[in-house]
Write a protein that holds these residues in place. Structure first.
Motif, PDB file in Angstrom:
ATOM      1  N   PHE A  50     -26.487 -31.961  23.891  1.00  0.00           N
ATOM      2  CA  PHE A  50     -25.968 -31.041  24.901  1.00  0.00           C
ATOM      3  C   PHE A  50     -26.886 -29.852  25.062  1.00  0.00           C
ATOM      4  N   LEU A  84     -26.730 -34.223  28.106  1.00  0.00           N
ATOM      5  CA  LEU A  84     -25.792 -33.718  29.097  1.00  0.00           C
ATOM      6  C   LEU A  84     -25.889 -32.199  29.162  1.00  0.00           C
ATOM      7  N   THR A  85     -25.602 -31.660  30.328  1.00  0.00           N
ATOM      8  CA  THR A  85     -25.563 -30.212  30.520  1.00  0.00           C
ATOM      9  C   THR A  85     -24.107 -29.795  30.622  1.00  0.00           C
ATOM     10  N   LYS A  86     -23.801 -28.678  29.975  1.00  0.00           N
ATOM     11  CA  LYS A  86     -22.443 -28.143  30.040  1.00  0.00           C
ATOM     12  C   LYS A  86     -22.499 -26.668  30.386  1.00  0.00           C
ATOM     13  N   SER A  91     -17.624 -29.166  24.872  1.00  0.00           N
ATOM     14  CA  SER A  91     -18.549 -30.172  25.409  1.00  0.00           C
ATOM     15  C   SER A  91     -17.860 -31.248  26.241  1.00  0.00           C
ATOM     16  N   THR A  95     -17.620 -32.548  31.802  1.00  0.00           N
ATOM     17  CA  THR A  95     -18.749 -33.437  31.526  1.00  0.00           C
ATOM     18  C   THR A  95     -18.199 -34.863  31.430  1.00  0.00           C
ATOM     19  N   CYS A  96     -19.096 -35.808  31.305  1.00  0.00           N
ATOM     20  CA  CYS A  96     -18.678 -37.206  31.169  1.00  0.00           C
ATOM     21  C   CYS A  96     -18.648 -37.651  29.702  1.00  0.00           C
TER      22      CYS A  96
END
Length: 182
Positions: A50, A84-86, A91, A95-96
């Motif tokens: 992340f 992934l970016t949050k 987290s 997000t996915c």
């Protein structure tokens, strides 16, 4: 054995000595996170990195497009690992992450990263609430000193309090050595 994923949370330049939010004991946490990451790669666990970003304010910590958002080199993702970016401490929020874990049949998550009192805490609690087995590698996480109502709380006490709270009801908190020896 249950399928496991490693979640590497926000080990980014912004937390290094030259960043806007330097953390205490970050070097040790990153070194331990690297050991956990190497083991997860060897085990062929799912690995999700992340990066936190703060949209809008270009002067804020984690401003989009700045070097502060870059993942620290020792724990940088390699080909085949998801990043992934949050925009929130949790987290899972917007997000996915849950979808990826569920599609892969993951039952247990191991969490390392920063900050113990924010994103580690929020992510571990959410993972528990979603029904995953949760392990936080305490010495592979870092935080900073805080202050509340005139009371200064040193980083080691902030970290210990949050690890104790997570271990009380949300999962296991273990050392890197204990995780790797298990």
């Amino acid at each position: 054995m249950a399928k496991r994923a490693l979640i590497v949370v926000d080990l980014q330049n912004e937390y290094d000595a030259g960043g806007k939010l330097p953390l205490e004991n970050l070097d040790q946490a990153v070194a331990n996170a690297k050991r956990v990451l190497t083991s997860a790669r060897d085990r062929q666990d799912m690995i999700i990195h992340f990066r936190h970003e703060t949209p809008g304010d270009k002067d804020a910590p984690f401003a989009v497009g700045t070097t502060g958002t870059e993942i620290l080199a020792p724990v940088a993702p390699i080909d085949g690992e998801t990043t992934l970016t949050k925009n929130y401490p949790n987290s899972f929020r917007d997000t996915c992450l849950k979808q990826l874990l569920d599609e892969a049949g993951v039952e247990d998550v191991v969490i390392v990263g920063a900050m113990s009192h924010m994103c580690i805490d929020a992510t571990a609690r959410a993972a528990f609430d979603f029904g995953y087995g949760v392990t936080v590698v305490g010495d592979a996480c870092a935080t900073m000193a805080l202050s509340s109502n005139g009371v200064d709380v040193p980083a080691p006490q902030v970290h210990a309090a949050f690890m104790a709270a997570l271990a009380f009801a949300y999962g296991q908190v273990v050392s890197t050595t204990d995780l790797l020896d298990a």
